[in-house]
Design an enzyme around this catalytic site. Structure first.
Site, PDB file in Angstrom:
ATOM      1  CB  THR A  18      -0.897   0.017   1.263  1.00 51.18           C
ATOM      2  OG1 THR A  18      -1.491  -1.269   1.415  1.00 51.18           O
ATOM      3  CG2 THR A  18      -1.979   1.056   1.159  1.00 51.18           C
ATOM      4  NE  ARG A  22       5.250   0.854   5.430  1.00 51.35           N
ATOM      5  CZ  ARG A  22       4.171   1.579   5.665  1.00 51.35           C
ATOM      6  NH1 ARG A  22       3.228   1.154   6.464  1.00 51.35           N
ATOM      7  NH2 ARG A  22       4.026   2.764   5.076  1.00 51.35           N
ATOM      8  CB  SER A 113       4.149   4.257   8.094  1.00 54.86           C
ATOM      9  OG  SER A 113       3.073   5.074   8.417  1.00 54.86           O
ATOM     10  CG  HIS A 114       1.394   2.655  11.142  1.00 48.44           C
ATOM     11  ND1 HIS A 114       1.435   2.894   9.790  1.00 48.44           N
ATOM     12  CD2 HIS A 114       0.824   1.449  11.302  1.00 48.44           C
ATOM     13  CE1 HIS A 114       0.891   1.881   9.157  1.00 48.44           C
ATOM     14  NE2 HIS A 114       0.508   0.983  10.050  1.00 48.44           N
ATOM     15  CE  LYS A 126       5.823   7.322   1.024  1.00 49.00           C
ATOM     16  NZ  LYS A 126       4.406   7.581   1.195  1.00 49.00           N
ATOM     17  CG  ASP A 277       2.494   8.094  11.405  1.00 45.08           C
ATOM     18  OD1 ASP A 277       2.668   9.309  11.175  1.00 45.08           O
ATOM     19  OD2 ASP A 277       2.509   7.240  10.505  1.00 45.08           O
ATOM     20  CG  ASP A 279       5.576   8.246   7.926  1.00 44.36           C
ATOM     21  OD1 ASP A 279       4.677   8.009   8.762  1.00 44.36           O
ATOM     22  OD2 ASP A 279       5.396   8.123   6.702  1.00 44.36           O
ATOM     23  CG  ASP A 281       2.053   9.360   6.875  1.00 44.69           C
ATOM     24  OD1 ASP A 281       1.986   8.853   8.016  1.00 44.69           O
ATOM     25  OD2 ASP A 281       2.263   8.704   5.837  1.00 44.69           O
ATOM     26  NE  ARG A 282      -0.949   5.439   9.406  1.00 43.32           N
ATOM     27  CZ  ARG A 282      -1.505   4.247   9.445  1.00 43.32           C
ATOM     28  NH1 ARG A 282      -2.083   3.827  10.548  1.00 43.32           N
ATOM     29  NH2 ARG A 282      -1.491   3.452   8.393  1.00 43.32           N
ATOM     30  CB  THR A 344      -7.026   1.197   1.310  1.00 42.93           C
ATOM     31  OG1 THR A 344      -8.302   1.063   1.927  1.00 42.93           O
ATOM     32  CG2 THR A 344      -5.969   1.441   2.370  1.00 42.93           C
ATOM     33  CD  GLU A 363      -6.053   6.398   3.113  1.00 40.94           C
ATOM     34  OE1 GLU A 363      -6.287   5.362   2.490  1.00 40.94           O
ATOM     35  OE2 GLU A 363      -4.919   6.718   3.477  1.00 40.94           O
ATOM     36  CD  GLU A 364      -9.319   2.757   7.816  1.00 45.55           C
ATOM     37  OE1 GLU A 364      -9.168   2.564   9.029  1.00 45.55           O
ATOM     38  OE2 GLU A 364      -8.516   2.383   6.945  1.00 45.55           O
ATOM     39  CB  SER A 365      -5.667   4.023   8.062  1.00 48.17           C
ATOM     40  OG  SER A 365      -5.477   4.717   6.844  1.00 48.17           O
ATOM     41  CE  LYS A 376      -1.367   8.037   6.110  1.00 41.09           C
ATOM     42  NZ  LYS A 376      -0.875   7.223   4.993  1.00 41.09           N
ATOM     43  NE  ARG A 496      -5.432  -2.420   7.867  1.00 40.27           N
ATOM     44  CZ  ARG A 496      -4.465  -2.555   8.775  1.00 40.27           C
ATOM     45  NH1 ARG A 496      -4.759  -3.002   9.985  1.00 40.27           N
ATOM     46  NH2 ARG A 496      -3.209  -2.272   8.472  1.00 40.27           N
TER      47      ARG A 496
END
Ligand code: G16
Length: 543
Positions: A18, A22, A113-114, A126, A277, A279, A281-282, A344, A363-365, A376, A496
């Site tokens: 996604t 990773r 990321s997280h 990436k 988070d 990096d 972005d969240r 997603t 997004e929900e995440s 994001k 999920r």
């Protein structure tokens, strides 16, 4: 300095998920693993010789080693200028900002990321394109294809470059420009928000806690919230980035930001709480005694966007990922603007943003963003909330109550079943996929199924098609269950399951979300045979 060409052989399974490639740190520490993937990127991206590229990461374990490897490979492959965040640091949204500002060909971002960090944690890489956004699927597929046939990579034999001092140095004919990782980003955010209104809010005694989770946003939050906006020193907590995030899971949600959640629910709670988070972005948004689900956050920001200078002219359109709740759809309908539903993955918003069809998405995440960058953006979302709270002078709880009284409330939850056997996960999804055509019109625990299908998406701008993006079951009462397999896990498969239940204006708005969703969650587990396929009786994470 002449390039050195080193022979190599491909590794299995370097398919980006996604959000890039990773894997565990141990995987990345294998000789030539990183080199193979970086050379695959370089071989597939047009125009590398003579180009400007941006490079940075979230500072997790292995960041410094990987950055030096990439600097040398960039020099050997003819990059003209490499813009690197000091210490190898750039938050993901800051990297996107710098790529755009410097009109670079693109950038390489190092982050998982997280996901947890440290020698036993995860690492990731990436490529982001010239628009500042994650490479589109066609390009990530090309990287994967190349990684399967790669036979050599290019590097230079040179000592490590000093990446801690800001300034320019040379590696062969390439200029390495080491920049302050915060400056360009802070300048951008200054231009988007009503800085005076937010300063006045803090000056009035408004109290907030921002939890940087010992991840990359610490220095950004201290500079922007405390130095520029006048929040008291200590507003940003856990603000020193650590290679292992202090042993914590840098994922801003109810399961992993427990101290922050407790602070917002305890005695003497501050007015506002937020976290970001690994990096940057969240984001997670909390008020005193209130958790704002990311789906609701997107809807509230859409409804209040014109209080923010960047959106004074109104929204052009909004977008959400398919599993994100439909709360924002109701706002879009009221505003008379289009709401796009995408798979997603932040990359799917890129074409819509570039084309001007949308200027707000989420997004929900725990991801929210806009057209200022192509990622994001955690701190940006926090600043949006601060700007709205400063303009409206309502508490978070009052703002939420007003929203639900205007649009109705969409209860939202997600259950994650982690590290399940891949074959079991595939069987569960296959079996459910085959049952979908039979479900419409039937009743499940008293709820009538309106539609049941597998989501597929055709990008309205470039026409690209993405199949098999999640199974969804929608009920006549407005509730919905969605199933999909994560694209970011590094061990086995992660299933999920997403739930939403709509209570219209005047409906029951005061329940705790898990209580409101308990019945739907039981239906979801039963319908997919989760216990039968995986042996699991409860999710690993419920948010
Ligand atoms: C990435 C993507 C997001 C996506 C998230 C979760 O986030 O950028 O668009 O929503 O993964 O994906 P999945 O459900 O497949 O695990 P991040 O923050 O990990 O880069």
């Amino acid at each position: 300095m002449d390039p050195v060409i080193r022979p190599t052989t491909p590794f299995d399974g370097q398919r980006p998920g996604t959000s890039g490639l990773r894997k565990s740190v141990q995987t990345f520490e294998q000789p030539r693993y990183l080199e193979n993937f970086v050379q695959s990127i370089i071989d597939c991206v047009q125009g590398i010789p003579g180009a400007t590229l941006v490079l940075g990461g979230d500072g997790r374990y292995h960041n410094r080693t990987a950055i030096q490897t990439i600097v040398k490979m960039a020099a050997a492959n003819g990059v003209a200028r490499l813009v690197v965040g000091a210490g190898g640091i750039l938050s993901t949204p800051a990297a996107s900002c710098v790529i755009r500002k410097r009109k670079a060909l693109g950038g390489i971002i190092l982050s998982a990321s997280h996901n947890p960090g440290g020698p036993d944690g995860d690492f990731g890489i990436k490529f982001n394109a010239a628009n500042g956004g994650p490479a589109p699927e066609a390009l990530t597929e090309a990287f994967f294809k190349r990684s399967k046939e790669i036979a050599e990579y290019r590097t230079v034999d040179a000592p490590d470059v000093d990446l801690d001092q800001i300034g320019e140095r040379r590696l062969g004919s390439m200029v390495v420009e080491v920049i302050d990782p915060v400056a360009d980003y802070a300048e951008l955010t200054d231009s988007l928000f009503d800085i005076d209104a937010i300063r006045a809010l803090f000056a009035s005694g408004f109290r907030m806690v921002f939890d940087a989770m010992h991840a990359v946003t610490g220095p950004y939050a201290v500079e922007i919230l405390e130095h520029r906006l006048g929040a008291p020193a200590g507003t940003a907590i856990n603000a020193v980035p650590l290679e292992d995030f202090g042993g914590h899971h840098p994922d801003p949600n109810l399961a992993h930001a427990v101290d922050l959640v407790a602070a917002l629910n305890g005695p003497d709670a501050p007015d506002f709480g937020a976290a970001s988070d690994g990096d940057g972005d969240r984001n997670m948004i909390l008020g005193r005694g209130v958790f704002v689900s990311p789906s609701d956050s997107l809807a509230v920001l859409a409804a209040n966007a014109t209080h923010v200078p960047a959106f004074r002219g109104g929204l052009t359109g909004v977008a959400r990922s398919m599993p994100t709740s439909r709360a924002v759809d109701r706002v879009a309908e009221a505003l008379g603007i289009r709401c796009y539903e995408t798979p997603t993955g932040w990359k799917f918003f890129g074409t819509l943003l570039d084309d001007g069809r949308i200027n707000l998405c989420g997004e929900e995440s725990f991801g929210t963003g806009a057209d200022h960058v192509r990622e994001k953006d955690g701190l940006w979302a926090v600043l949006m909330w601060l700007n709205v709270l400063a303009a409206r002078r309502l508490s978070v709880a009052e703002l939420m109550a007003e929203h639900w009284n205007t649009y109705g409330r969409t209860y939202y939850g997600r259950h994650d079943y982690e590290a399940i056997e891949q074959a079991a996960a595939d069987r569960l999804i296959d079996e459910l996929r085959n049952r979908l055509p039979l479900l419409a019109g039937t009743s499940l625990a008293g709820r009538r199924v309106a539609t049941a299908d597998e989501f597929a998406y055709t990008d309205p701008v470039d026409g690209s098609r993405s199949e098999r993006q999640g199974l969804r079951v929608s009920f006549e009462d407005g509730s919905r269950i969605v199933y999909r397999l994560s694209g970011t896990g590094t061990a086995g498969a992660t299933l999920r399951v997403y739930f939403e239940r709509y209570e219209p204006v005047g409906g029951e708005h005061g329940l705790d979300a898990p209580v409101a969703l308990a019945e739907l969650a039981a239906v979801a587990a039963d319908l997919a045979g989760i216990q039968r396929h995986t042996g699991r009786t409860k999710p690993d994470v419920a948010t």
